[in-house]
Design a protein around this motif. Structure first.
Motif, PDB file in Angstrom:
ATOM      1  N   GLY A 110      43.710  48.983  39.188  1.00 49.85           N
ATOM      2  CA  GLY A 110      44.124  47.988  38.007  1.00 49.85           C
ATOM      3  C   GLY A 110      43.635  46.591  38.667  1.00 49.85           C
ATOM      4  O   GLY A 110      43.852  45.591  37.854  1.00 49.85           O
ATOM      5  N   GLY A 111      42.884  46.582  39.632  1.00 47.02           N
ATOM      6  CA  GLY A 111      42.475  45.176  40.191  1.00 47.02           C
ATOM      7  C   GLY A 111      41.885  45.476  41.621  1.00 47.02           C
ATOM      8  O   GLY A 111      41.698  46.522  42.242  1.00 47.02           O
ATOM      9  N   TYR A 112      41.237  44.449  42.113  1.00 48.78           N
ATOM     10  CA  TYR A 112      40.557  44.202  43.302  1.00 48.78           C
ATOM     11  C   TYR A 112      41.072  43.062  44.241  1.00 48.78           C
ATOM     12  O   TYR A 112      41.366  42.155  43.517  1.00 48.78           O
ATOM     13  N   GLU A 113      40.973  43.154  45.620  1.00 44.99           N
ATOM     14  CA  GLU A 113      41.335  42.083  46.136  1.00 44.99           C
ATOM     15  C   GLU A 113      40.469  41.977  47.396  1.00 44.99           C
ATOM     16  O   GLU A 113      39.750  42.971  47.807  1.00 44.99           O
ATOM     17  N   CYS A 114      39.890  40.874  47.495  1.00 43.01           N
ATOM     18  CA  CYS A 114      39.053  40.573  48.885  1.00 43.01           C
ATOM     19  C   CYS A 114      39.917  39.957  49.932  1.00 43.01           C
ATOM     20  O   CYS A 114      40.450  39.027  49.869  1.00 43.01           O
ATOM     21  N   MET A 115      39.440  40.548  51.195  1.00 43.02           N
ATOM     22  CA  MET A 115      40.386  39.803  52.199  1.00 43.02           C
ATOM     23  C   MET A 115      39.674  40.074  53.587  1.00 43.02           C
ATOM     24  O   MET A 115      38.820  40.804  53.745  1.00 43.02           O
ATOM     25  N   GLU A 116      40.107  39.451  54.534  1.00 43.60           N
ATOM     26  CA  GLU A 116      39.534  39.600  55.814  1.00 43.60           C
ATOM     27  C   GLU A 116      39.582  41.127  56.390  1.00 43.60           C
ATOM     28  O   GLU A 116      40.878  41.514  56.478  1.00 43.60           O
ATOM     29  N   THR A 117      38.618  41.379  57.001  1.00 48.83           N
ATOM     30  CA  THR A 117      38.640  42.547  57.696  1.00 48.83           C
ATOM     31  C   THR A 117      39.779  42.687  58.955  1.00 48.83           C
ATOM     32  O   THR A 117      39.838  41.664  59.627  1.00 48.83           O
ATOM     33  N   GLY A 118      40.412  43.665  59.049  1.00 49.73           N
ATOM     34  CA  GLY A 118      41.346  43.728  60.353  1.00 49.73           C
ATOM     35  C   GLY A 118      42.670  43.120  59.849  1.00 49.73           C
ATOM     36  O   GLY A 118      43.634  43.174  60.896  1.00 49.73           O
ATOM     37  N   VAL A 119      43.004  42.480  58.861  1.00 50.15           N
ATOM     38  CA  VAL A 119      44.317  42.028  58.643  1.00 50.15           C
ATOM     39  C   VAL A 119      45.087  42.952  57.493  1.00 50.15           C
ATOM     40  O   VAL A 119      44.448  43.616  56.329  1.00 50.15           O
ATOM     41  N   GLY A 120      46.227  43.195  57.615  1.00 52.10           N
ATOM     42  CA  GLY A 120      47.116  44.025  56.707  1.00 52.10           C
ATOM     43  C   GLY A 120      47.176  43.779  55.362  1.00 52.10           C
ATOM     44  O   GLY A 120      47.352  42.434  55.138  1.00 52.10           O
ATOM     45  N   TYR A 121      46.978  44.625  54.367  1.00 46.81           N
ATOM     46  CA  TYR A 121      47.097  44.104  53.096  1.00 46.81           C
ATOM     47  C   TYR A 121      48.637  43.948  52.649  1.00 46.81           C
ATOM     48  O   TYR A 121      49.542  44.566  52.900  1.00 46.81           O
ATOM     49  N   THR A 122      48.844  42.815  51.920  1.00 50.30           N
ATOM     50  CA  THR A 122      50.029  42.463  51.391  1.00 50.30           C
ATOM     51  C   THR A 122      49.978  42.672  49.679  1.00 50.30           C
ATOM     52  O   THR A 122      49.210  41.993  49.246  1.00 50.30           O
ATOM     53  N   ASN A 123      51.039  43.238  49.263  1.00 51.40           N
ATOM     54  CA  ASN A 123      51.133  43.261  47.790  1.00 51.40           C
ATOM     55  C   ASN A 123      51.797  42.188  47.056  1.00 51.40           C
ATOM     56  O   ASN A 123      53.038  41.970  47.364  1.00 51.40           O
ATOM     57  N   LEU A 124      50.886  41.263  46.548  1.00 53.29           N
ATOM     58  CA  LEU A 124      51.319  40.057  46.068  1.00 53.29           C
ATOM     59  C   LEU A 124      52.150  40.163  44.801  1.00 53.29           C
ATOM     60  O   LEU A 124      52.802  39.412  44.418  1.00 53.29           O
ATOM     61  N   VAL A 126      37.019  44.651  50.738  1.00 53.48           N
ATOM     62  CA  VAL A 126      37.456  44.945  49.356  1.00 53.48           C
ATOM     63  C   VAL A 126      38.526  45.898  49.290  1.00 53.48           C
ATOM     64  O   VAL A 126      38.452  47.233  49.683  1.00 53.48           O
ATOM     65  N   VAL A 127      39.636  45.749  48.359  1.00 56.36           N
ATOM     66  CA  VAL A 127      40.697  46.440  48.315  1.00 56.36           C
ATOM     67  C   VAL A 127      40.976  47.079  46.755  1.00 56.36           C
ATOM     68  O   VAL A 127      41.079  46.082  46.131  1.00 56.36           O
ATOM     69  N   ALA A 128      40.962  48.309  46.534  1.00 55.16           N
ATOM     70  CA  ALA A 128      41.217  48.599  45.348  1.00 55.16           C
ATOM     71  C   ALA A 128      42.718  48.771  44.958  1.00 55.16           C
ATOM     72  O   ALA A 128      43.431  49.331  45.903  1.00 55.16           O
ATOM     73  N   LEU A 129      43.163  48.139  43.895  1.00 56.82           N
ATOM     74  CA  LEU A 129      44.620  48.028  43.816  1.00 56.82           C
ATOM     75  C   LEU A 129      45.051  48.813  42.486  1.00 56.82           C
ATOM     76  O   LEU A 129      44.343  48.910  41.365  1.00 56.82           O
ATOM     77  N   GLN A 130      46.500  49.158  42.438  1.00 57.19           N
ATOM     78  CA  GLN A 130      46.793  49.896  41.480  1.00 57.19           C
ATOM     79  C   GLN A 130      47.580  48.575  40.437  1.00 57.19           C
ATOM     80  O   GLN A 130      47.480  47.651  40.922  1.00 57.19           O
ATOM     81  N   ALA A 131      48.057  49.159  39.298  1.00 57.65           N
ATOM     82  CA  ALA A 131      48.430  48.186  38.341  1.00 57.65           C
ATOM     83  C   ALA A 131      49.958  47.410  38.812  1.00 57.65           C
ATOM     84  O   ALA A 131      49.826  46.377  38.681  1.00 57.65           O
ATOM     85  N   ASP A 132      50.380  47.861  39.840  1.00 55.99           N
ATOM     86  CA  ASP A 132      51.695  47.279  40.462  1.00 55.99           C
ATOM     87  C   ASP A 132      51.218  46.779  41.733  1.00 55.99           C
ATOM     88  O   ASP A 132      52.042  45.920  42.099  1.00 55.99           O
ATOM     89  N   GLY A 133      50.052  46.384  41.864  1.00 60.91           N
ATOM     90  CA  GLY A 133      49.653  45.542  43.274  1.00 60.91           C
ATOM     91  C   GLY A 133      49.468  46.337  44.251  1.00 60.91           C
ATOM     92  O   GLY A 133      48.854  45.666  45.265  1.00 60.91           O
ATOM     93  N   SER A 134      49.854  47.537  44.330  1.00 60.33           N
ATOM     94  CA  SER A 134      49.802  48.440  45.975  1.00 60.33           C
ATOM     95  C   SER A 134      48.321  49.182  45.848  1.00 60.33           C
ATOM     96  O   SER A 134      47.687  48.650  44.858  1.00 60.33           O
ATOM     97  N   GLN A 135      47.989  49.356  47.053  1.00 61.14           N
ATOM     98  CA  GLN A 135      46.687  49.577  47.439  1.00 61.14           C
ATOM     99  C   GLN A 135      46.588  51.187  46.769  1.00 61.14           C
ATOM    100  O   GLN A 135      47.459  51.853  46.846  1.00 61.14           O
ATOM    101  N   ALA A 151      54.557  42.412  44.719  1.00 61.21           N
ATOM    102  CA  ALA A 151      56.091  42.730  45.269  1.00 61.21           C
ATOM    103  C   ALA A 151      56.279  41.480  46.056  1.00 61.21           C
ATOM    104  O   ALA A 151      57.372  41.139  46.200  1.00 61.21           O
ATOM    105  N   THR A 152      55.275  40.923  46.708  1.00 60.75           N
ATOM    106  CA  THR A 152      55.757  39.669  47.564  1.00 60.75           C
ATOM    107  C   THR A 152      54.931  38.377  47.199  1.00 60.75           C
ATOM    108  O   THR A 152      53.738  38.338  47.775  1.00 60.75           O
ATOM    109  N   PRO A 153      55.083  37.803  46.300  1.00 54.34           N
ATOM    110  CA  PRO A 153      54.217  36.684  45.685  1.00 54.34           C
ATOM    111  C   PRO A 153      54.063  35.660  46.738  1.00 54.34           C
ATOM    112  O   PRO A 153      52.895  34.862  46.638  1.00 54.34           O
ATOM    113  N   SER A 154      55.030  35.473  47.953  1.00 60.56           N
ATOM    114  CA  SER A 154      54.591  34.280  48.659  1.00 60.56           C
ATOM    115  C   SER A 154      53.733  34.829  49.931  1.00 60.56           C
ATOM    116  O   SER A 154      53.577  34.190  50.600  1.00 60.56           O
ATOM    117  N   GLY A 155      53.384  36.233  49.873  1.00 64.09           N
ATOM    118  CA  GLY A 155      52.564  36.630  51.093  1.00 64.09           C
ATOM    119  C   GLY A 155      51.117  36.291  50.764  1.00 64.09           C
ATOM    120  O   GLY A 155      50.781  35.359  49.471  1.00 64.09           O
TER     121      GLY A 155
END
Length: 986
Positions: A418-432, A455-464, A434-438
């Motif tokens: 449902g989307g993608y996120e780009c983020m730093e390697t070695g950092v845990g993914y946060t579902n934004l 690069v993290v592939a996301l589901q429609a609900d923001g989870s990995q 579910a947790t908008p402040s993350g």
């Protein structure tokens, strides 16, 4: 029982008028009824005959071993219409209308209950020609202990009906009570306000303790229970045969049932009656209970969904509802207790995982979310199983997209992304979602330095999306988002970096870029975009975080003043503006504003310059470098910028607030995956050179005798204060108030030489006459210190063997020779004038009577160019008369017969001792003679003196500038010629 047999035989004979064949029979819960946990098993035929099997499989309705169709099952639905009774074909009464003209029943749906909580339905249709029509929807939910009848009675318009000729609906049973044909009647209104009419066997014995409550310990109850719509008009719990004879509970009588509740232990039956006195359509429902008459805690389990999903996880909502309304009103959602169970999907293909496998609703969680994820495309029907409490009406579903009741759900074959996120390697993914402040951070990077991120592939609900794969069609791009971000993620153009990405099953939806990215130029704000053409429409996703790509360093240089030496060219006047460049080492993108840390700027000797010495600011960078054109250095020589003397702390502001770089650091080495936030600078080469703009002069001569404005030659008391300053240029015109160039001192390349000359009314006076200490040799550069050339001392103007002077307009004049051309800021560079005089002391011979005190004249003199004359300006010199030695006594005058007074230190006035000056006391009668007087002018003393009655050593006057010791002879009793006689009386 014999009476029942005879009656049944009569009933059997009545079948002669029945024109239909044996009825069709359907089953509810066709494998149940064998235990306390699998509910009841119902058999119903199209004539409304019912048999129930419970626990041990035996019937609960008489005849227990019989199932429909059977002449022995004394139960069913009857209608009284226009004075006639209509009923099941096997058990019609007379006078009667006989069997129903039509009687049908549908098969159960679903055919078999797959698990607990499933509701099955079947519909009976009963009718009288040109008369009332009855529809009964039978509902049974496994494993409840009752069957619900939802009844619709339709009485056509024009049919004979009135208050005296009503239409009545009956339902009666000959109960069996699981093996005990006898029981007790009971009738009460339950906690829901519904009437219960039934029969039960006592827990022990044959006594009926109450007809309004079920005693403790009773587990078998057969009853009718009101549900919705109309209440019972009448009811009976009586001997079973009373429902089929002429008693007050009979369905064949013209009058209503009598609400009879049997109070004696008897072979019982139960019946209910609904009366209608006008044509129309009437709906109502009731339960036939074989077990506990308690109503379940809620009406139905409700599943709310939108009817379709992709292969991504799909969230559905589960709740328990006390109302039969779908969707469940908010006030009817169960929020007490605990209900657990599982969601089911049928058929088994596609495989659908449910998370959590067991849901829980009730206290604290009045709704529960269950996530469904299908293995492939397909359609299923939602249901439930394993419910800890069985609902009244099973499981119902509400399609939120169509606003219809439906448990059908379709899974499309759309890939699970449902989307993608780009983020730093070695950092845990946060579902934004579910947790908008993350945060999913991207750290500061350095221009020209390769870096990677995930690069993290996301589901429609923001989870990995751990199951998504893509062998091609995914592109990762970076865009400069600084100036004017694009209105949408898809509309960005002009990527500054790009590479293709694949996602394999083993990646679990997260992958580090296979090839490091290098961004050649700088950017305050970079956004990552992932484009996936595997889905329709094309999916564009931009990173939630922005990051800066900063230059590695800012190289500082000046385009003109690049002289590393302290002499020669190029050069500039201290204080004039110059240009500084801070090169970012990139072609574009650097728009920061560097600042200078003056504490890291050193001069040509390696010493830190003053904070105020360097001024000016850089303008914002224009892509490759930042330039400042109004810098000023208010000193001389060269300067050097040490490491990080120039830095930019604001360029990475997008990362600083969130800690995505190391605040306050200029490090280009990763620490914890992060670079320093600041852009530093390497040490520069020395550049300059600067020289003084101009010089100022300040000087004064301070005479030894301020009151007289003079100083005696050889008197080491001529104050010389002379300050010459080297200045920078800071205003529109050169001024003595301009900043002093403090680096104009030893160590500077070529200092200006200074020459001082003496002058007296235009005549040159050699400054070599000034000594003690030696006056600086001219020309002179050695006295330059911190930008100043200073003389501040007392000097002696040397006295020649042959007196000269006086120099009553003496001054000092300064001239300067600067190889860089600097001159004095004013044309007159000279001190004030003062008097320099060659001086001496003079004592005069004195004569007088031995009977009188004898004054001895003493005065200070100076050379006026011709002779020594009284220095009337001298009211400063002090003398201690004890420095006068007394010797060479003659005549009758002996030592200390005359004494010197006063004995205190005396200050000259207008060049002479005040009052009588030096006085010798009278020696007395007969002590005529003379004494030699000599003052010890210098710093050594000889001889003796008499300042009291005894002789003492003479002191030193310490006034050497007066030259030789003055002397005189004082004579008592000897008179100087010509003699003037006076008459004196003694």
């Amino acid at each position: 029982m014999s009476g029942r047999v005879v009656y049944l035989v009569l009933g059997f004979l009545s079948l002669l008028w029945c024109s239909s064949a044996w009825a069709v029979t359907i089953e509810f819960n066709n494998t149940g009824g064998t235990s306390a946990s699998n509910g009841l098993r119902f058999f119903i035929d199209e004539d409304t005959q019912i048999q129930v099997r419970r626990l041990n499989g035996t019937g609960q309705v008489y005849e227990p071993n019989t199932t429909p169709p059977s002449n022995l099952l004394d139960n069913g639905v009857y209608l009284r219409a226009n004075g006639l009774v209509y009923g099941p074909s096997h058990f019609a009464l007379t006078p009667s209308g006989g069997a129903y003209a039509t009687s049908t029943i549908t098969a159960t749906s679903p055919a078999n209950p797959s698990s607990s909580g499933v509701q099955q339905t079947a519909t009976s249709a009963l009718g009288i020609n040109s008369g009332p029509q009855v529809s009964i929807v039978w509902k049974y939910t496994t494993p409840l202990d009752f069957l619900t009848a939802e009844v619709t009675v339709t009485i056509p318009s024009g049919y004979p009906i009135s208050g005296s000729n009503p239409v009545r609906y009956y339902h009666v049973f000959d109960t069996y009570l699981g093996g005990s044909d006898n029981g007790c009647g009971v009738s009460f209104v339950d906690g829901n306000g519904k009437r219960v009419i039934g029969t039960y066997p006592p827990a022990s014995g044959t006594t009926c303790p109450s007809n309004t409550a079920i005693p403790t310990g009773v587990s078998i109850v057969e009853s009718f229970r009101e549900r919705s719509g109309l209440p019972f008009t009448k009811y009976c719990a009586s001997v079973w045969s009373n429902f089929f004879n002429t008693s007050t509970c009979s369905v064949s009588q013209a009058t209503q049932m009598s609400n009879q509740v049997i109070t004696t232990y008897s072979d019982t039956g139960i019946g209910i009656e609904y009366d209608f006195t006008a044509s129309g359509t009437y709906t109502f429902s009731y339960d036939f209970v074989v077990g506990s008459p308690t109503v379940p805690a809620y009406d139905h389990l409700e599943i709310q969904h939108d009817g379709s999903a992709t292969l991504c996880p799909e969230t559905i909502k589960v709740l328990a509802c006390t109302s039969s309304t779908v969707p469940c009103p908010a006030a009817n959602i169960v929020s007490t207790g605990t209900l657990t169970g599982s969601i089911t999907t049928t058929p088994g293909t596609p495989t659908v995982t449910k998370t959590p496998a067991t849901f829980s609703v009730g206290s604290g969680n009045n709704t529960a979310n269950v996530v469904l994820q299908a293995s492939s495309a397909g359609s299923v029907v939602l249901g439930s199983s394993g419910l800890s409490t069985t609902p009244l009406n099973g499981t119902k579903c509400w399609n939120t997209a169509t606003s219809l009741q439906s448990c059908a759900m379709t899974f499309l074959g759309t890939p699970c992304v449902g989307g993608y996120e780009c983020m730093e390697t070695g950092v845990g993914y946060t579902n934004l979602t579910a947790t908008p402040s993350g945060r999913n951070p991207l750290y500061t990077e350095i221009s020209g330095q390769p870096f990677r991120f995930d690069v993290v592939a996301l589901q429609a609900d923001g989870s990995q999306s751990t199951t998504y794969t893509a062998s091609s069609g995914v592109t990762v791009e970076l865009f400069d988002d600084t100036a004017s971000p694009a209105p949408s993620c898809s509309s960005r153009t002009g990527a500054i970096a790009s590479q293709a990405l694949t996602l394999a099953t083993t990646d679990l939806g997260r992958k580090t870029l296979p090839t490091a990215v290098t961004v050649a130029n700088a950017s305050r704000q970079v956004v990552c975009r992932v484009t996936d053409t595997n889905v329709t429409p094309t999916l564009y996703s931009c990173s939630s975080d922005r990051f800066a790509v900063r230059p590695a360093q800012l190289a500082v240089s000046t385009p003109t003043l690049n002289n590393t030496a302290q002499t020669g060219s190029p050069s500039a006047v201290a204080g004039t503006t110059f240009v500084l460049n801070a090169s970012a080492g990139v072609t574009t993108g650097y728009t920061g504003t560097p600042a200078i840390d003056v504490s890291k700027v050193v001069d040509h000797n390696g010493a830190t310059i003053a904070v105020t010495a360097l001024s000016g600011t850089f303008a914002a960078g224009t892509g490759a470098q930042a330039t400042g054109s109004s810098f000023k250095y208010l000193d001389v020589g060269n300067i050097q910028f040490q490491a990080d003397a120039v830095s930019d702390s604001g360029f990475t502001s997008v990362d600083q607030a969130n800690g995505d770089c190391i605040v306050g650091s200029t490090s280009n080495t990763l620490s914890g995956g992060k670079y320093g936030c600041n852009i530093g600078s390497p040490a520069s080469t020395r550049f300059g050179r600067w020289y003084p703009s101009h010089y100022s002069f300040a000087g004064s001569l301070t005479p030894s005798c301020a009151a007289g404005g003079f100083t005696y030659m050889d008197e080491d008391a001529l104050g010389v204060l002379m300050t010459i300053k080297a200045h920078a240029f800071s205003g529109s015109a050169a001024s003595a108030a301009d900043p002093v160039t403090s680096r104009y001192t030893a160590g500077y390349g070529t200092l200006a030489s200074l020459t001082l000359s003496g002058d007296n009314a235009g005549a040159n006076v050699a400054v070599s006459r000034l000594s003690s200490p030696d006056f600086p040799i001219m020309p002179n550069t050695a006295l330059w210190s911190s930008g100043q050339w200073v003389i501040n001392n007392s000097y002696a103007f040397s006295k020649l063997v042959s007196p000269d002077g006086p120099y009553d307009s003496f001054k000092l004049k300064a001239t300067i020779a600067d190889p860089d051309g600097g001159t004095f800021v004013s044309a007159t560079n000279e001190t004030n004038t003062t008097r320099i005089r060659s001086g001496q002391l003079r004592m005069f011979n004195a004569y007088g009577s031995e009977l009188l005190s004898l004054p001895v004249p003493l005065e200070a003199r100076y050379w006026n160019g011709t002779a020594y004359v009284t220095n009337t300006l001298d009211s400063c010199t002090t003398l201690n008369l004890s420095s006068i030695a007394m010797s060479n006594y003659t005549g009758n005058l002996a030592a200390c017969e005359t004494q010197i007074s006063p004995t205190t230190t005396q200050t000259l006035s207008a060049g002479k001792l005040p009052g009588n000056g030096l006085v010798l006391s009278k020696p007395g009668q007969g002590n005529s003679g003379s004494v030699q007087l000599s003052m010890n002018v210098g710093s050594t003393a000889s001889g003796s003196t008499c300042v009291s009655s005894t002789s003492s050593a003479a002191t030193a006057a310490n006034r050497p500038w007066f030259g030789s010791n003055p002397s005189a002879r004082a004579t008592f009793g000897v008179y100087k010629s010509p003699l003037i006689y006076l008459r004196e009386n003694y």
